[in-house]
Design an enzyme around this catalytic site. Structure first.
Site, short mmCIF file in Angstrom:
data_model
loop_
_atom_site.label_atom_id
_atom_site.label_comp_id
_atom_site.label_asym_id
_atom_site.label_seq_id
_atom_site.Cartn_x
_atom_site.Cartn_y
_atom_site.Cartn_z
N ASN A 189 -23.23 56.55 -31.04
CA ASN A 189 -22.84 55.80 -29.51
C ASN A 189 -21.24 56.37 -29.21
O ASN A 189 -20.71 55.64 -28.78
CB ASN A 189 -23.05 54.51 -29.89
CG ASN A 189 -22.21 53.68 -31.05
OD1 ASN A 189 -21.65 54.24 -31.99
ND2 ASN A 189 -22.25 52.33 -31.03
N LYS A 190 -20.62 56.83 -30.23
CA LYS A 190 -19.27 57.16 -30.26
C LYS A 190 -18.73 58.12 -29.11
O LYS A 190 -19.81 58.97 -28.73
CB LYS A 190 -18.51 57.64 -31.63
CG LYS A 190 -18.79 56.60 -32.86
CD LYS A 190 -17.88 55.53 -32.31
CE LYS A 190 -17.63 54.50 -33.45
NZ LYS A 190 -18.73 53.73 -33.84
N GLN A 191 -17.43 58.64 -28.85
CA GLN A 191 -17.09 59.63 -27.98
C GLN A 191 -17.63 61.03 -28.02
O GLN A 191 -17.81 61.71 -27.20
CB GLN A 191 -15.54 59.41 -27.80
CG GLN A 191 -14.77 58.35 -27.23
CD GLN A 191 -14.50 57.22 -28.26
OE1 GLN A 191 -14.88 57.10 -29.32
NE2 GLN A 191 -13.46 56.37 -27.73
#
Ligand SMILES: Cc1ncc(COP(=O)(O)O)c(C=O)c1O
Length: 376
Positions: A189-191
């Site tokens: 879910n991170k950048q």
């Protein structure tokens, strides 16, 4: 036949990794080679993140949690040492202190950045204070310049939890560019993602070498396989993950443009409601949002709203739940509701909405319409 008002053509995910042909190409290159671990992609990924954040060293590792632990341990923070940190975070930012029997001294947050309130830090200091561990929440910088100056003034170490902050900056300085060590995380879910993975950055070559040894079962830099000079861990990042990271880093600008487009679409769709506060960058900040978390008017029953949104096909989630109220923190330290009122008030009103670089503008409109309907 007309579609129902909130008919959703496809499921709208809460988060979604953005993986394309370049990722497939580089991961396939690893799989076709004989080097699945401890190879060149981890080194390329380390160099890439260090360059992006203006740091001398990058130490790739198996998760953000592992990175925080490496940093805390390499700095020699240990039994009985106090570390000033925030209760409004993901649990790993405080757990890394417990791993070393250090004591988290929580300090409440400020309403605007949702980061630790610098004005309250001195009040939590004692002669056992060794470090500050601030967290950039949701991609928005905490007041890191002031915290950095305070840490230097007091001779405290600074562990910058930038796990949610890749690509954001303040005053032209990238997040991850401040601490003695700073840590990034690359969960899907991170950048950018590596599947599971993390990275510690630092300007201190000696610290970096210690962390490389800790990550690799306490082996020395000479790499002798069955010689262990300290207690270590297996916190290495494998080559498939590192190759994924290299490809994602190449595409960072594209991914960031996608997230900025989605954030702008939310601004247009939700901007003028008085029961809602949208996430905004502060002065001098560039924010690459990690999640899109709105704050609801205190009169709105957030948990009931999540249920109504789910019935309309929209996933949403509270973000975060205060750390001091987690059962084992309460048990270990005697925390109670009311101890950190701003954290508790904010945590009761947050709502993470679907957010991903490729979320379509009309999906954002669906979410906004459903939210308005569910609130009404
Ligand atoms: C603020 C913060 N700290 C630490 C972590 C830990 O990262 P990981 O899940 O990769 O262990 C995360 C991410 O989940 C995070 O959001």
């Amino acid at each position: 036949m007309t579609a129902p008002q909130h008919h959703i053509a496809r499921p709208i995910p809460l988060a979604r990794p953005d993986v394309g042909p370049r990722e497939l190409e580089l991961v396939a290159e690893v799989l076709a080679s004989d080097t699945l671990a401890m190879g060149g992609f981890a080194l390329r990924f380390e160099a890439g993140i260090a360059a992006l954040t203006g740091r001398r060293e990058g130490v790739a590792c198996s998760s953000g949690t592992a990175g925080l632990h490496l940093g805390v341990r390499a700095l020699g923070i240990g039994e009985g040492d106090e570390v000033i940190t925030t209760p409004f975070s993901f649990v790993a930012s405080a757990n890394c202190l417990l791993y070393e029997r250090a004591v988290p001294r929580f300090v409440d947050i400020e309403e605007d950045s949702l980061g630790i309130d610098p004005d309250l830090i001195e009040g939590a200091a004692s002669d056992r204070t060794r470090a500050i561990l601030p967290v950039h929440v949701f991609g928005r910088p905490c007041r890191i310049e002031e915290i950095d100056a305070l840490a230097k003034r007091r001779g405290w170490r600074l562990v910058e939890d930038a796990c949610e902050g890749l690509g954001s900056s303040v005053g032209g300085r990238p997040l991850g560019g401040f601490g003695d060590v700073a840590v990034f995380a690359f969960y899907p879910n991170k950048q950018i993602t590596t599947g599971e993975g993390g990275m510690v950055v630092t300007d201190d070559a000696e610290l970096a070498e210690t962390m490389r040894s800790l990550r690799n079962q306490g082996r020395d830099a000479d790499g002798t396989w069955l010689r262990h000079v300290r207690l270590g861990y297996n916190y290495r990042l494998d080559e498939m993950s590192a190759a994924l990271g290299v490809a994602q880093l190449e595409r960072l600008d594209e991914l960031r443009r996608g997230r900025a487009r989605v954030a702008a679409a939310y601004e247009r769709a939700l901007g003028d409601r008085d029961w809602l506060r949208l996430p905004r960058a502060g002065a001098g900040e560039i924010v690459d949002w990690f999640v899109y978390v709105v704050r609801l008017h205190p009169d709105i029953d957030r948990d009931a709203l999540i249920g109504r949104l789910a019935a309309l096909g929209i996933p949403s989630r509270p973000y975060f739940s205060p750390l001091h109220l987690q059962p084992y923190y309460r048990e270990a330290f005697g925390f109670r509701p009311g101890d950190f009122p701003v954290t508790e008030r904010v945590a009761a009103s947050t709502l993470a909405l679907p957010f991903a670089s490729r979320l379509a503008d009309d999906d954002v409109q669906h979410v906004a319409d459903a939210l308005a309907e569910a609130v009404a």
